[in-house]
Design an enzyme around this catalytic site. Structure first.
Site, PDB file in Angstrom:
ATOM      1  N   TRP A   1     -50.746  15.851 -35.362  1.00 53.75           N
ATOM      2  CA  TRP A   1     -51.169  15.685 -36.722  1.00 53.75           C
ATOM      3  C   TRP A   1     -52.652  15.787 -36.962  1.00 53.75           C
ATOM      4  O   TRP A   1     -52.915  16.551 -38.186  1.00 53.75           O
ATOM      5  CB  TRP A   1     -50.600  14.509 -37.219  1.00 53.75           C
ATOM      6  CG  TRP A   1     -49.158  14.416 -37.013  1.00 53.75           C
ATOM      7  CD1 TRP A   1     -48.152  13.801 -36.643  1.00 53.75           C
ATOM      8  CD2 TRP A   1     -48.244  15.756 -37.592  1.00 53.75           C
ATOM      9  NE1 TRP A   1     -46.995  14.128 -36.666  1.00 53.75           N
ATOM     10  CE2 TRP A   1     -46.767  15.497 -37.207  1.00 53.75           C
ATOM     11  CE3 TRP A   1     -48.255  16.961 -38.173  1.00 53.75           C
ATOM     12  CZ2 TRP A   1     -45.728  16.365 -37.620  1.00 53.75           C
ATOM     13  CZ3 TRP A   1     -47.284  17.688 -38.596  1.00 53.75           C
ATOM     14  CH2 TRP A   1     -45.931  17.298 -38.250  1.00 53.75           C
TER      15      TRP A   1
ATOM     16  N   ASP B   1     -55.345   8.961 -42.415  1.00 55.26           N
ATOM     17  CA  ASP B   1     -53.636   9.627 -42.566  1.00 55.26           C
ATOM     18  C   ASP B   1     -53.066   8.327 -41.836  1.00 55.26           C
ATOM     19  O   ASP B   1     -52.991   7.992 -40.850  1.00 55.26           O
ATOM     20  CB  ASP B   1     -53.511  10.645 -41.726  1.00 55.26           C
ATOM     21  CG  ASP B   1     -51.887  10.930 -41.713  1.00 55.26           C
ATOM     22  OD1 ASP B   1     -51.160  10.262 -42.271  1.00 55.26           O
ATOM     23  OD2 ASP B   1     -51.922  11.968 -40.983  1.00 55.26           O
TER      24      ASP B   1
ATOM     25  N   LYS C   1     -42.031   8.406 -43.851  1.00 51.27           N
ATOM     26  CA  LYS C   1     -42.084   7.776 -42.496  1.00 51.27           C
ATOM     27  C   LYS C   1     -41.358   6.330 -42.793  1.00 51.27           C
ATOM     28  O   LYS C   1     -40.669   5.830 -41.866  1.00 51.27           O
ATOM     29  CB  LYS C   1     -43.141   7.691 -41.830  1.00 51.27           C
ATOM     30  CG  LYS C   1     -43.855   9.096 -41.644  1.00 51.27           C
ATOM     31  CD  LYS C   1     -43.085   9.859 -40.369  1.00 51.27           C
ATOM     32  CE  LYS C   1     -43.471  11.085 -40.141  1.00 51.27           C
ATOM     33  NZ  LYS C   1     -42.685  12.094 -38.936  1.00 51.27           N
TER      34      LYS C   1
END
Length: 354
Positions: A101, A168, A192
């Protein structure tokens, strides 16, 4: 319904009590005669949800007043672009690449302007004490927890003096306190650990707003969301509603400190089982960087992967195959996961024989 243990990496499981509350209110939201998904975002009911959620987050995470809290759409991949669009300002973004990511965020930033990797690590977090930073960096970006590779920063990295740190925190949001003295921006996609997919929270220091690059779309402007109280267009009302219920649940359960303790307990059960059987299982993440919420591992004999998954599913475990990009296995342990889930999975790991 039969008992199953949902180890999905995202969308992840939500607290059962939150789902029950949403079910109870779905047809008639608090006596107003309509479902929350039918209500205009300009109604007092929806405005009250956004205000409540904002204040819940400010309290749970002890967010200082100099930070704005607002909500956007488009998920994490849109923030990969919105971060450089709002912060580059003719400078260079510095990225700490520790997995899929953060690497994807870097590539997206390169489409917006200048960005480069200040560090690349595999299975660990970088030592930032002696990195070669870009000249006059706009910001230092990192992914606090890499869901695919199971790498989590044990503490925030160090950025050059005066350079904002951007994190993040999509997969470990609300799982532990945040050091705001070290950060300029924290953002998290909700699916998530926070709410259904379709919502992203951005927490940005106020002095960092207002720098949107002139060729960027107006809907990329963080300051627009802050100014319009997250409603420059129709927001994802149902996701905001669930997020508010989740935030209240976290507070009732003891806050983020309690969530952190539980995360350590859950993940320790699996890491102990992994470390006890190095003849069967392999994990390549350095112990200091082991994620508390995503535990990836491999079988020493990859030919038995299908057998392991089938055996686990017979025990009631679901969605524990590894990400398609890396294979193997992955057990995700978000806030709503009871301790019984990883305890049973650890027992299964100990008992399984190829």
């Amino acid at each position: 319904m039969p008992q199953i243990w949902n180890f999905s990496a995202g969308p992840g499981m939500l607290p059962h009590s939150v789902l029950e509350a949403a079910q109870k209110e779905f047809l008639d939201y608090r006596g107003l005669g309509a479902s929350i998904v039918e209500m205009s975002h300009r109604t007092h009911a929806v405005e009250a949800i956004v205000e409540s959620l904002t204040e819940e987050l400010r309290g749970l995470l002890s967010i200082p007043e100099e930070f704005e809290i607002f909500f956007t759409q488009g998920g994490g991949r849109t923030q990969f672009a919105m971060v450089p669009a709002n912060l580059l300002r003719g400078k260079t973004g510095a990225y700490l690449v520790t997995g899929l990511w953060s690497a994807a965020a870097l590539e997206e930033a390169k489409r917006i302007g200048r960005a480069e990797a200040a560090a690349r690590t595999t299975g660990d977090v970088p030592d930032t004490s002696d990195l070669s930073w870009p000249e006059d960096p706009a910001y230092v970006y990192y992914c606090d927890n890499e869901t695919v590779h199971g790498v989590e920063f044990p503490a925030p990295p160090t950025a050059p003096e005066g350079v904002p740190l951007v994190a993040d925190m999509s997969s470990n949001f609300l799982t532990r306190p945040i050091d705001w003295s070290r950060h300029g921006v924290v953002w998290a996609a909700a699916q998530k650990n926070f709410a259904p997919a379709g919502l992203t929270v951005v927490i940005a220091r106020r002095d960092l707003l207002g720098g949107l690059l002139p060729h960027m779309p107006s809907m990329f402007d963080w300051s627009l969301y802050a100014r319009e109280k997250s409603m420059p267009n129709t927001p994802p009302v149902f996701q905001l509603y669930i997020a508010d219920l989740v935030a209240k649940w976290v507070r009732a359960e003891g806050g983020v400190e309690a969530m952190h303790r539980r995360a350590l307990e859950r993940s320790a059960l699996l890491y102990e089982a992994l470390d006890e059987r190095p003849d069967l299982y392999e994990t390549t993440v350095a112990k200091r960087a082991r994620s508390r919420v995503n535990v990836p591992f491999r079988l020493r004999d990859p030919e038995r992967l299908a057998d392991f998954i089938a055996a686990g599913e017979r025990e009631g475990f679901r969605q524990f195959a590894g990400h398609a990009s890396v294979g193997g296995l992955r057990v995700s342990l978000y806030n709503a996961m009871p301790l019984e889930g990883p305890r049973r999975f650890a027992e299964f790991m100990r008992a399984w024989r190829p």
